[in-house]
Design an enzyme around this catalytic site. Structure first.
Site, PDB file in Angstrom:
ATOM      1  N   GLY A  12      16.414 -15.694   6.638  1.00  0.00           N
ATOM      2  CA  GLY A  12      16.515 -14.290   6.239  1.00  0.00           C
ATOM      3  C   GLY A  12      15.255 -13.684   5.660  1.00  0.00           C
ATOM      4  O   GLY A  12      15.325 -12.724   4.895  1.00  0.00           O
ATOM      5  N   THR A  13      14.080 -14.197   6.074  1.00  0.00           N
ATOM      6  CA  THR A  13      12.858 -13.575   5.540  1.00  0.00           C
ATOM      7  C   THR A  13      12.680 -12.159   6.097  1.00  0.00           C
ATOM      8  O   THR A  13      12.144 -11.288   5.412  1.00  0.00           O
ATOM      9  CB  THR A  13      11.600 -14.414   5.839  1.00  0.00           C
ATOM     10  OG1 THR A  13      11.399 -14.486   7.242  1.00  0.00           O
ATOM     11  CG2 THR A  13      11.703 -15.805   5.253  1.00  0.00           C
ATOM     12  N   ASN A  14      13.129 -11.928   7.318  1.00  0.00           N
ATOM     13  CA  ASN A  14      13.051 -10.560   7.861  1.00  0.00           C
ATOM     14  C   ASN A  14      14.033  -9.637   7.147  1.00  0.00           C
ATOM     15  O   ASN A  14      13.720  -8.473   6.889  1.00  0.00           O
ATOM     16  CB  ASN A  14      13.286 -10.560   9.368  1.00  0.00           C
ATOM     17  CG  ASN A  14      12.033 -10.954  10.130  1.00  0.00           C
ATOM     18  OD1 ASN A  14      11.093 -10.170  10.218  1.00  0.00           O
ATOM     19  ND2 ASN A  14      12.012 -12.170  10.643  1.00  0.00           N
ATOM     20  N   ARG A  66      35.808 -18.040  22.045  1.00  0.00           N
ATOM     21  CA  ARG A  66      34.741 -17.034  21.928  1.00  0.00           C
ATOM     22  C   ARG A  66      35.306 -15.604  21.860  1.00  0.00           C
ATOM     23  O   ARG A  66      34.796 -14.758  21.149  1.00  0.00           O
ATOM     24  CB  ARG A  66      33.822 -17.183  23.148  1.00  0.00           C
ATOM     25  CG  ARG A  66      32.495 -16.551  22.966  1.00  0.00           C
ATOM     26  CD  ARG A  66      31.665 -17.309  21.961  1.00  0.00           C
ATOM     27  NE  ARG A  66      30.430 -16.627  21.673  1.00  0.00           N
ATOM     28  CZ  ARG A  66      29.478 -17.126  20.900  1.00  0.00           C
ATOM     29  NH1 ARG A  66      29.622 -18.288  20.313  1.00  0.00           N
ATOM     30  NH2 ARG A  66      28.383 -16.442  20.685  1.00  0.00           N
ATOM     31  N   ILE A  93      24.817 -14.974  21.117  1.00  0.00           N
ATOM     32  CA  ILE A  93      24.882 -14.076  22.279  1.00  0.00           C
ATOM     33  C   ILE A  93      25.878 -12.968  21.952  1.00  0.00           C
ATOM     34  O   ILE A  93      27.024 -13.242  21.551  1.00  0.00           O
ATOM     35  CB  ILE A  93      25.271 -14.851  23.546  1.00  0.00           C
ATOM     36  CG1 ILE A  93      24.159 -15.874  23.804  1.00  0.00           C
ATOM     37  CG2 ILE A  93      25.485 -13.900  24.727  1.00  0.00           C
ATOM     38  CD1 ILE A  93      24.230 -16.644  25.061  1.00  0.00           C
ATOM     39  N   LEU A  94      25.428 -11.726  22.075  1.00  0.00           N
ATOM     40  CA  LEU A  94      26.275 -10.609  21.651  1.00  0.00           C
ATOM     41  C   LEU A  94      27.427 -10.394  22.624  1.00  0.00           C
ATOM     42  O   LEU A  94      27.246 -10.517  23.837  1.00  0.00           O
ATOM     43  CB  LEU A  94      25.452  -9.316  21.579  1.00  0.00           C
ATOM     44  CG  LEU A  94      24.246  -9.296  20.649  1.00  0.00           C
ATOM     45  CD1 LEU A  94      23.650  -7.895  20.597  1.00  0.00           C
ATOM     46  CD2 LEU A  94      24.605  -9.757  19.242  1.00  0.00           C
ATOM     47  N   HIS A 110      11.540 -10.208  17.885  1.00  0.00           N
ATOM     48  CA  HIS A 110      11.256 -11.434  18.642  1.00  0.00           C
ATOM     49  C   HIS A 110       9.839 -11.912  18.300  1.00  0.00           C
ATOM     50  O   HIS A 110       8.906 -11.106  18.285  1.00  0.00           O
ATOM     51  CB  HIS A 110      11.386 -11.179  20.150  1.00  0.00           C
ATOM     52  CG  HIS A 110      11.158 -12.422  20.944  1.00  0.00           C
ATOM     53  ND1 HIS A 110      12.119 -13.413  21.055  1.00  0.00           N
ATOM     54  CD2 HIS A 110      10.062 -12.873  21.607  1.00  0.00           C
ATOM     55  CE1 HIS A 110      11.621 -14.413  21.763  1.00  0.00           C
ATOM     56  NE2 HIS A 110      10.387 -14.110  22.106  1.00  0.00           N
ATOM     57  N   GLU A 148      21.569  -5.501  28.034  1.00  0.00           N
ATOM     58  CA  GLU A 148      22.337  -6.648  28.533  1.00  0.00           C
ATOM     59  C   GLU A 148      21.477  -7.893  28.764  1.00  0.00           C
ATOM     60  O   GLU A 148      21.984  -9.009  28.747  1.00  0.00           O
ATOM     61  CB  GLU A 148      23.067  -6.291  29.837  1.00  0.00           C
ATOM     62  CG  GLU A 148      24.390  -5.573  29.643  1.00  0.00           C
ATOM     63  CD  GLU A 148      24.253  -4.106  29.255  1.00  0.00           C
ATOM     64  OE1 GLU A 148      23.100  -3.584  29.212  1.00  0.00           O
ATOM     65  OE2 GLU A 148      25.293  -3.486  28.959  1.00  0.00           O
ATOM     66  N   GLU A 181       5.846  -9.824  11.939  1.00  0.00           N
ATOM     67  CA  GLU A 181       7.288  -9.530  11.838  1.00  0.00           C
ATOM     68  C   GLU A 181       7.641  -8.703  10.607  1.00  0.00           C
ATOM     69  O   GLU A 181       8.362  -7.710  10.702  1.00  0.00           O
ATOM     70  CB  GLU A 181       8.091 -10.831  11.823  1.00  0.00           C
ATOM     71  CG  GLU A 181       7.961 -11.623  13.107  1.00  0.00           C
ATOM     72  CD  GLU A 181       8.882 -12.825  13.145  1.00  0.00           C
ATOM     73  OE1 GLU A 181      10.046 -12.716  12.739  1.00  0.00           O
ATOM     74  OE2 GLU A 181       8.428 -13.897  13.588  1.00  0.00           O
TER      75      GLU A 181
HETATM   76  C1  GAR Z   1      12.127 -14.972  13.116  1.00  0.00           C
HETATM   77  O1  GAR Z   1      10.890 -15.555  13.412  1.00  0.00           O
HETATM   78  C2  GAR Z   1      12.607 -14.128  14.288  1.00  0.00           C
HETATM   79  O2  GAR Z   1      11.561 -13.469  14.939  1.00  0.00           O
HETATM   80  C3  GAR Z   1      13.215 -15.188  15.176  1.00  0.00           C
HETATM   81  O3  GAR Z   1      13.921 -16.024  14.273  1.00  0.00           O
HETATM   82  C4  GAR Z   1      13.219 -16.042  13.012  1.00  0.00           C
HETATM   83  C5  GAR Z   1      14.205 -15.754  11.903  1.00  0.00           C
HETATM   84  O4  GAR Z   1      13.593 -15.917  10.633  1.00  0.00           O
HETATM   85  N1  GAR Z   1      14.076 -14.619  16.169  1.00  0.00           N
HETATM   86  C6  GAR Z   1      14.154 -15.080  17.424  1.00  0.00           C
HETATM   87  O5  GAR Z   1      13.559 -16.062  17.809  1.00  0.00           O
HETATM   88  C7  GAR Z   1      15.074 -14.269  18.337  1.00  0.00           C
HETATM   89  N2  GAR Z   1      14.845 -14.624  19.725  1.00  0.00           N
HETATM   90  P1  GAR Z   1      14.224 -15.285   9.308  1.00  0.00           P
HETATM   91  O6  GAR Z   1      15.695 -15.739   9.259  1.00  0.00           O
HETATM   92  O7  GAR Z   1      13.421 -15.888   8.201  1.00  0.00           O
HETATM   93  O8  GAR Z   1      14.098 -13.798   9.394  1.00  0.00           O
END
Ligand code: GAR
Length: 205
Positions: A12-14, A66, A93-94, A110, A148, A181
């Site tokens: 969850g850093t983002n 699912r 997957i959504l 991403h 999609e 990011e």
């Molecule tokens: C991040 O690097 C994000 O870009 C990646 O997962 C990590 C989550 O980190 N997402 C993908 O690879 C999606 N295809 P976080 O939980 O610390 O935010």
């Protein structure tokens, strides 16, 4: 006011960058109305609690199939009524119905410069391993709308990051997070909160 729900699976850093961005006003007119994790052990849930954001765990493992998981997930979204759904390291997957219902209102971060190192199987550290294996000198991150396909939606913001001699996947992942990011995800949300279309204001980040 842009009401956002952030979907997470891990550290969850983002999510933290979004919470901090709202706090320090680099993201304006926005509030996080909920965090949804598919993983009960996700540290992101603790970050949400610490920020007094309602946090929910909806895990595929606790449903018979699912379809039931998808229904529960969609029901929670219906309840929260977000203007925007932010996938911040959400490795699920959504449900197709979700993409249809929230078209143009779901974004994803991403950890590469799309269209390189993206698509099925490219997530988390695997992306940075592939970058190092190929020997590219520049990588980065992308925020895009979700459609999609896998990582195929319209690009909102991208930022390049240098690959350095001696990088490990972990070191590179950290640099991509810090330099790209945590910058472009808050900036993309702020753009959307100001109704700026993806094609405009490329210098916004
Ligand atoms: C991040 O690097 C994000 O870009 C990646 O997962 C990590 C989550 O980190 N997402 C993908 O690879 C999606 N295809 P976080 O939980 O610390 O935010």
């Amino acid at each position: 006011m842009l009401n956002i729900v952030v979907c997470v699976s891990g550290g969850g850093t983002n999510l933290q960058a979004i919470i901090d961005g709202i706090e320090n006003k680099t993201i304006e007119n926005t509030r996080v109305i909920g965090v949804i994790s598919n993983n009960a052990g996700a540290y992101a849930l603790k970050r949400a609690e610490a920020a007094n954001v309602p946090a929910f765990c909806i895990s595929p493992g606790s449903f018979g199939n699912r379809g039931e998981f998808n229904r529960a997930f969609l029901e929670k979204l219906r309840e929260l009524k977000p203007d925007l759904i932010v996938l911040a390291g959400f490795l699920v997957i959504l449900p197709p119905e979700m993409i249809e219902t929230y078209r143009g209102r779901i974004i994803n971060i991403h950890p590469s410069l799309i269209p390189s190192f993206c698509g099925t199987g490219f997530y988390g550290l695997k992306v940075h391993e592939a970058v190092l294996a190929r020997g590219v000198k520049v990588t980065g991150a992308t925020v895009h709308y979700v459609d999609e396909g896998t990582d195929t939606g319209e690009i909102i913001l991208q930022k390049a990051v240098e690959v350095k001699e001696g990088d490990t996947p972990e070191i590179l992942q950290r640099r991509v997070m810090e330099e790209a990011e945590w910058v472009i995800l808050p900036a993309a949300i702020n753009k959307i909160a100001h109704n700026i279309p993806p094609g405009d204001g490329h210098d916004f980040a």
